[in-house]
Design a protein around this motif. Structure first.
Motif, PDB file in Angstrom:
ATOM      1  N   TYR A 158       0.365 -82.291  77.949  1.00 58.47           N
ATOM      2  CA  TYR A 158       0.885 -83.030  76.602  1.00 58.47           C
ATOM      3  C   TYR A 158       0.794 -84.455  76.790  1.00 58.47           C
ATOM      4  N   MET A 159       1.539 -84.919  77.841  1.00 56.27           N
ATOM      5  CA  MET A 159       1.559 -86.337  78.130  1.00 56.27           C
ATOM      6  C   MET A 159       0.264 -86.962  78.555  1.00 56.27           C
ATOM      7  N   SER A 160      -0.930 -85.985  78.841  1.00 57.97           N
ATOM      8  CA  SER A 160      -2.054 -86.738  79.281  1.00 57.97           C
ATOM      9  C   SER A 160      -2.850 -87.051  77.979  1.00 57.97           C
ATOM     10  N   ALA A 161      -2.442 -86.770  77.055  1.00 53.76           N
ATOM     11  CA  ALA A 161      -2.931 -87.332  75.620  1.00 53.76           C
ATOM     12  C   ALA A 161      -2.654 -88.595  75.163  1.00 53.76           C
ATOM     13  N   TYR A 162      -1.801 -89.131  75.947  1.00 49.97           N
ATOM     14  CA  TYR A 162      -1.359 -90.592  75.611  1.00 49.97           C
ATOM     15  C   TYR A 162      -1.554 -91.656  76.795  1.00 49.97           C
ATOM     16  N   TRP A 163      -1.845 -92.915  76.087  1.00 41.53           N
ATOM     17  CA  TRP A 163      -1.820 -93.985  76.889  1.00 41.53           C
ATOM     18  C   TRP A 163      -0.318 -94.314  77.331  1.00 41.53           C
ATOM     19  N   ALA A 164       0.033 -94.676  78.452  1.00 41.53           N
ATOM     20  CA  ALA A 164       1.568 -94.895  78.585  1.00 41.53           C
ATOM     21  C   ALA A 164       1.683 -96.383  78.190  1.00 41.53           C
ATOM     22  N   GLN A 165       0.691 -97.314  78.358  1.00 49.84           N
ATOM     23  CA  GLN A 165       0.864 -98.490  78.289  1.00 49.84           C
ATOM     24  C   GLN A 165       0.641 -98.970  76.692  1.00 49.84           C
ATOM     25  N   GLY A 166       1.473 -99.414  76.139  1.00 45.07           N
ATOM     26  CA  GLY A 166       1.370 -99.627  74.580  1.00 45.07           C
ATOM     27  C   GLY A 166       1.790 -98.596  73.816  1.00 45.07           C
ATOM     28  N   PHE A 167       2.268 -97.490  74.469  1.00 45.50           N
ATOM     29  CA  PHE A 167       2.609 -96.460  73.411  1.00 45.50           C
ATOM     30  C   PHE A 167       3.461 -96.624  72.594  1.00 45.50           C
ATOM     31  N   ARG A 168       3.479 -96.238  71.397  1.00 45.00           N
ATOM     32  CA  ARG A 168       4.356 -96.269  70.147  1.00 45.00           C
ATOM     33  C   ARG A 168       4.425 -95.103  69.401  1.00 45.00           C
ATOM     34  N   TYR A 169       5.599 -94.597  68.812  1.00 46.95           N
ATOM     35  CA  TYR A 169       5.769 -93.517  68.086  1.00 46.95           C
ATOM     36  C   TYR A 169       6.806 -94.049  66.859  1.00 46.95           C
ATOM     37  N   VAL A 170       6.521 -93.597  65.547  1.00 47.73           N
ATOM     38  CA  VAL A 170       7.308 -93.909  64.558  1.00 47.73           C
ATOM     39  C   VAL A 170       7.357 -92.662  63.793  1.00 47.73           C
ATOM     40  N   SER A 171       8.594 -92.160  63.333  1.00 48.72           N
ATOM     41  CA  SER A 171       8.669 -90.894  62.411  1.00 48.72           C
ATOM     42  C   SER A 171       9.572 -91.602  61.126  1.00 48.72           C
ATOM     43  N   ASP A 172       8.946 -91.227  60.227  1.00 50.00           N
ATOM     44  CA  ASP A 172       9.876 -91.576  58.921  1.00 50.00           C
ATOM     45  C   ASP A 172      10.827 -90.680  58.546  1.00 50.00           C
ATOM     46  N   TRP A 173      11.017 -89.497  59.442  1.00 48.00           N
ATOM     47  CA  TRP A 173      11.911 -88.539  58.888  1.00 48.00           C
ATOM     48  C   TRP A 173      11.672 -87.737  57.635  1.00 48.00           C
ATOM     49  N   GLY A 174      10.590 -88.012  56.856  1.00 46.36           N
ATOM     50  CA  GLY A 174      10.480 -87.488  55.679  1.00 46.36           C
ATOM     51  C   GLY A 174      11.190 -88.419  54.281  1.00 46.36           C
ATOM     52  N   THR A 175      11.211 -89.623  54.636  1.00 47.41           N
ATOM     53  CA  THR A 175      11.949 -90.406  53.702  1.00 47.41           C
ATOM     54  C   THR A 175      10.823 -91.571  53.725  1.00 47.41           C
ATOM     55  N   ASP A 176       9.778 -91.572  52.961  1.00 47.99           N
ATOM     56  CA  ASP A 176       8.644 -92.601  52.939  1.00 47.99           C
ATOM     57  C   ASP A 176       8.979 -93.969  52.853  1.00 47.99           C
ATOM     58  N   GLY A 177       9.899 -94.067  51.944  1.00 52.25           N
ATOM     59  CA  GLY A 177      10.306 -95.447  51.619  1.00 52.25           C
ATOM     60  C   GLY A 177      11.659 -95.914  52.047  1.00 52.25           C
ATOM     61  N   ASP A 178      12.177 -95.195  53.096  1.00 52.05           N
ATOM     62  CA  ASP A 178      13.447 -95.715  53.670  1.00 52.05           C
ATOM     63  C   ASP A 178      13.336 -96.020  55.286  1.00 52.05           C
ATOM     64  N   LYS A 179      13.158 -97.029  55.684  1.00 48.84           N
ATOM     65  CA  LYS A 179      12.745 -97.532  56.838  1.00 48.84           C
ATOM     66  C   LYS A 179      14.091 -97.340  57.895  1.00 48.84           C
ATOM     67  N   THR A 180      15.210 -97.400  57.176  1.00 45.63           N
ATOM     68  CA  THR A 180      16.408 -97.548  58.025  1.00 45.63           C
ATOM     69  C   THR A 180      16.792 -96.221  58.768  1.00 45.63           C
ATOM     70  N   ASP A 181      16.199 -95.033  58.633  1.00 45.67           N
ATOM     71  CA  ASP A 181      16.325 -93.779  59.303  1.00 45.67           C
ATOM     72  C   ASP A 181      15.040 -93.652  60.166  1.00 45.67           C
TER      73      ASP A 181
END
Length: 185
Positions: free
Chosen positions: A56-79
């Motif tokens: 699983y981890m071999s699919a990613y570059w470690a350097q510069g990695f970023r993950y963002v999930s909106d948790w199903g609230t498109d317009g709400d960046k607070t969560d």
């Protein structure tokens, strides 16, 4: 004479601008790059489904990695959930693997791939459905024996040293209403 030449030149320049305006043709993805990106997506999915953290981890570059999930609230960046350290993604996957005995991921095929001009970065979009189940005899809060999620992935792939991997993952999760609508429920 000079004014007439200036007017003709202005009209000519205006025509050139209008002819040059419009949609830019997408950069085609070469067959080798397309196959390489698809192989990374396959490795990503298989590593998660088989709970193989190294695959699983071999699919990613470690350097510069970023993950963002909106948790199903498109317009709400607070969560939003944001990881900018690959170790956080690894820890998160290990937690999921320890809680669920059977994980299944379905990805839309083919993914949408948009390549940058120099062929070193690609935006890859696909739709996903994922479900996980707990071990027999166990249950989640509320008595459930599993969970289901659906949404859209936006992966930013980078090609480094002639190898494609995921540098960023934006998880655009569906909320309950969107899931019901997408599945005609």
């Amino acid at each position: 004479m000079f004014k007439k030449l200036a007017k003709i030149s202005s009209v000519f320049m205006l025509l050139v601008c209008f002819v040059g305006c419009g949609n830019v043709d997408p950069i085609p993805v070469s067959p080798p790059d397309y196959l390489a990106i698809n192989n990374v997506l396959k490795r990503w999915r298989e590593g998660y489904e088989t709970e193989d953290i190294e695959t699983y981890m071999s699919a990613y570059w470690a350097q510069g990695f970023r993950y963002v999930s909106d948790w199903g609230t498109d317009g709400d960046k607070t969560d939003d959930l944001i990881f900018d350290d690959i170790r956080d993604e690894r820890d998160s996957a290990i937690r999921v693997f320890s809680q669920y005995q059977d994980i299944e991921i379905e990805l839309s095929i083919p993914p949408e791939i948009a390549m940058n001009e120099d062929g070193t970065q690609a935006e890859v979009r696909n739709h996903y459905r994922i479900q996980g189940f707990v071990a027999d005899g166990e249950s989640l809060e509320g008595g459930f024996t599993g969970w289901f999620a659906e949404g859209d992935n936006l992966f930013i792939f980078e090609k480094r040293d002639n190898e494609w991997r995921i540098a960023e993952w934006h998880d655009e999760s569906f909320n309950d209403e969107e899931i019901r609508s997408a599945n005609n429920l």
